[in-house]
Design a protein around this motif. Structure first.
Motif, PDB file in Angstrom:
ATOM      1  N   MET A   1      34.682 126.101 132.036  1.00 27.41           N
ATOM      2  CA  MET A   1      35.130 125.649 131.043  1.00 27.41           C
ATOM      3  C   MET A   1      34.576 124.118 130.805  1.00 27.41           C
ATOM      4  O   MET A   1      35.077 123.805 131.914  1.00 27.41           O
ATOM      5  CB  MET A   1      36.433 125.888 130.763  1.00 27.41           C
ATOM      6  N   LYS A   2      34.575 123.540 129.382  1.00 28.20           N
ATOM      7  CA  LYS A   2      34.476 121.944 128.942  1.00 28.20           C
ATOM      8  C   LYS A   2      35.579 121.410 129.515  1.00 28.20           C
ATOM      9  O   LYS A   2      35.667 120.155 130.201  1.00 28.20           O
ATOM     10  CB  LYS A   2      33.696 122.355 128.219  1.00 28.20           C
ATOM     11  N   ALA A   3      36.796 122.074 128.795  1.00 30.20           N
ATOM     12  CA  ALA A   3      37.488 121.469 129.549  1.00 30.20           C
ATOM     13  C   ALA A   3      38.432 121.209 130.621  1.00 30.20           C
ATOM     14  O   ALA A   3      38.515 120.014 131.582  1.00 30.20           O
ATOM     15  CB  ALA A   3      39.005 121.909 128.205  1.00 30.20           C
ATOM     16  N   SER A   4      37.913 121.980 131.681  1.00 27.27           N
ATOM     17  CA  SER A   4      38.188 122.045 133.297  1.00 27.27           C
ATOM     18  C   SER A   4      37.816 120.694 134.318  1.00 27.27           C
ATOM     19  O   SER A   4      38.112 120.142 134.814  1.00 27.27           O
ATOM     20  CB  SER A   4      38.334 123.439 133.880  1.00 27.27           C
ATOM     21  N   ARG A   5      36.138 120.908 133.230  1.00 28.96           N
ATOM     22  CA  ARG A   5      35.411 120.059 134.383  1.00 28.96           C
ATOM     23  C   ARG A   5      35.643 118.643 133.501  1.00 28.96           C
ATOM     24  O   ARG A   5      35.815 118.048 134.562  1.00 28.96           O
ATOM     25  CB  ARG A   5      34.232 120.173 133.517  1.00 28.96           C
ATOM     26  N   ALA A   6      35.995 118.585 132.241  1.00 25.26           N
ATOM     27  CA  ALA A   6      36.952 117.009 131.517  1.00 25.26           C
ATOM     28  C   ALA A   6      37.542 116.932 132.065  1.00 25.26           C
ATOM     29  O   ALA A   6      38.073 115.336 133.370  1.00 25.26           O
ATOM     30  CB  ALA A   6      37.311 117.215 130.551  1.00 25.26           C
ATOM     31  N   ALA A   7      39.139 117.824 132.569  1.00 28.03           N
ATOM     32  CA  ALA A   7      40.382 117.230 133.618  1.00 28.03           C
ATOM     33  C   ALA A   7      39.940 117.400 135.093  1.00 28.03           C
ATOM     34  O   ALA A   7      40.746 116.205 135.439  1.00 28.03           O
ATOM     35  CB  ALA A   7      41.060 118.854 133.711  1.00 28.03           C
ATOM     36  N   PHE A   8      39.421 118.085 135.844  1.00 29.56           N
ATOM     37  CA  PHE A   8      39.041 117.693 137.014  1.00 29.56           C
ATOM     38  C   PHE A   8      38.139 116.267 137.142  1.00 29.56           C
ATOM     39  O   PHE A   8      38.614 115.917 138.344  1.00 29.56           O
ATOM     40  CB  PHE A   8      37.884 118.819 137.606  1.00 29.56           C
ATOM     41  N   ASN A   9      37.126 115.896 136.871  1.00 29.51           N
ATOM     42  CA  ASN A   9      35.865 113.811 136.835  1.00 29.51           C
ATOM     43  C   ASN A   9      37.453 113.535 136.426  1.00 29.51           C
ATOM     44  O   ASN A   9      37.511 112.970 137.198  1.00 29.51           O
ATOM     45  CB  ASN A   9      35.261 114.365 135.362  1.00 29.51           C
ATOM     46  N   GLU A  10      38.012 113.756 135.058  1.00 30.34           N
ATOM     47  CA  GLU A  10      39.010 112.477 135.058  1.00 30.34           C
ATOM     48  C   GLU A  10      40.489 112.536 135.968  1.00 30.34           C
ATOM     49  O   GLU A  10      40.399 110.947 136.883  1.00 30.34           O
ATOM     50  CB  GLU A  10      40.178 112.859 133.738  1.00 30.34           C
ATOM     51  N   ILE A  11      40.689 113.333 136.852  1.00 32.93           N
ATOM     52  CA  ILE A  11      41.716 113.634 138.163  1.00 32.93           C
ATOM     53  C   ILE A  11      41.241 112.594 139.259  1.00 32.93           C
ATOM     54  O   ILE A  11      41.745 112.133 139.563  1.00 32.93           O
ATOM     55  CB  ILE A  11      42.278 115.413 137.694  1.00 32.93           C
TER      56      ILE A  11
ATOM     57  N   PHE B   1      46.248 112.049 144.917  1.00 29.41           N
ATOM     58  CA  PHE B   1      48.108 111.748 144.483  1.00 29.41           C
ATOM     59  C   PHE B   1      48.212 111.859 143.846  1.00 29.41           C
ATOM     60  O   PHE B   1      47.617 112.698 142.866  1.00 29.41           O
ATOM     61  CB  PHE B   1      47.796 109.515 144.120  1.00 29.41           C
ATOM     62  N   PRO B   2      50.038 112.713 143.287  1.00 33.14           N
ATOM     63  CA  PRO B   2      50.752 113.632 142.868  1.00 33.14           C
ATOM     64  C   PRO B   2      50.468 112.565 141.023  1.00 33.14           C
ATOM     65  O   PRO B   2      50.459 111.467 141.325  1.00 33.14           O
ATOM     66  CB  PRO B   2      52.003 113.786 143.095  1.00 33.14           C
ATOM     67  N   PHE B   3      50.390 113.132 139.774  1.00 31.28           N
ATOM     68  CA  PHE B   3      50.248 113.072 138.230  1.00 31.28           C
ATOM     69  C   PHE B   3      50.798 114.036 137.785  1.00 31.28           C
ATOM     70  O   PHE B   3      51.058 114.854 138.197  1.00 31.28           O
ATOM     71  CB  PHE B   3      49.124 112.376 138.076  1.00 31.28           C
ATOM     72  N   SER B   4      51.430 112.898 136.885  1.00 31.21           N
ATOM     73  CA  SER B   4      52.621 113.989 135.857  1.00 31.21           C
ATOM     74  C   SER B   4      50.622 114.347 134.497  1.00 31.21           C
ATOM     75  O   SER B   4      49.814 113.574 133.871  1.00 31.21           O
ATOM     76  CB  SER B   4      52.932 113.330 134.843  1.00 31.21           C
TER      77      SER B   4
ATOM     78  N   PRO C   1      50.405 122.603 142.219  1.00 32.11           N
ATOM     79  CA  PRO C   1      51.877 121.989 140.615  1.00 32.11           C
ATOM     80  C   PRO C   1      53.076 122.377 141.875  1.00 32.11           C
ATOM     81  O   PRO C   1      52.811 123.039 143.072  1.00 32.11           O
ATOM     82  CB  PRO C   1      51.669 123.281 139.935  1.00 32.11           C
ATOM     83  N   TYR C   2      53.393 121.389 141.436  1.00 30.27           N
ATOM     84  CA  TYR C   2      54.765 120.493 142.876  1.00 30.27           C
ATOM     85  C   TYR C   2      56.033 121.420 141.443  1.00 30.27           C
ATOM     86  O   TYR C   2      55.997 121.368 140.586  1.00 30.27           O
ATOM     87  CB  TYR C   2      55.718 119.001 142.085  1.00 30.27           C
TER      88      TYR C   2
END
Length: 138
Positions: free
Chosen positions: A1-11, A18-21, A45-46
């Motif tokens: 999905m386009k959304a998951s690629r965007a999320a993976f790149n930003e993360i 490192f952990p993030f919210s 996920p924590y």
């Protein structure tokens, strides 16, 4: 999905390992892609720690233990917090209790040898300009 690629790149760019919210992600599109990354095993996920009463504090401690042929080796420092009390304990006499014991020695990591010196001033977060790095591979 386009959304998951965007999320993976930003993360990968902003947080690395490192952990993030999820709230710290910049776009809604990135937030929509996080569940797929979790389902595919790319994010872990924590668990949210809660108590029956919201006024009670929650403490969570972790340790890193390597399982070696010589036996378990703890590589993190023990955390002694006298103000934290729990009704749960690790059973004495087990391998886990021996590895988590505070008297276990934590081995110091040695500095790497043979790294090249970087001429000039290095500023983190920026690529150095006019810096020449030489490496002797012999």
């Amino acid at each position: 999905m386009k959304a998951s690629r965007a999320a993976f790149n930003e993360i990968g760019e902003r947080f690395s390992v490192f952990p993030f919210s999820i709230r710290s992600l910049r776009s809604t599109l990135s937030r929509l892609g996080v569940p797929e990354l979790v389902n595919r095993g790319l994010l872990t996920p924590y668990a949210t720690l809660r108590t029956p009463r919201p006024t009670e504090p929650v403490a969570h401690f972790k340790a890193t233990i390597l399982l070696t042929p010589q036996g378990p080796l703890r590589i993190t420092l023990p955390q002694s917090m006298p103000f934290v009390h729990s009704k749960y304990t690790v059973v004495e006499g087990t391998t886990a209790a021996a590895a988590l014991a505070p008297q276990n020695e934590v081995r110091a990591v040695k500095e790497p040898k043979g790294l090249p010196d970087i001429a000039g001033e290095v500023v983190f977060g920026r690529k150095p300009v006019d810096v020449e790095v030489t490496m002797d591979l012999s």
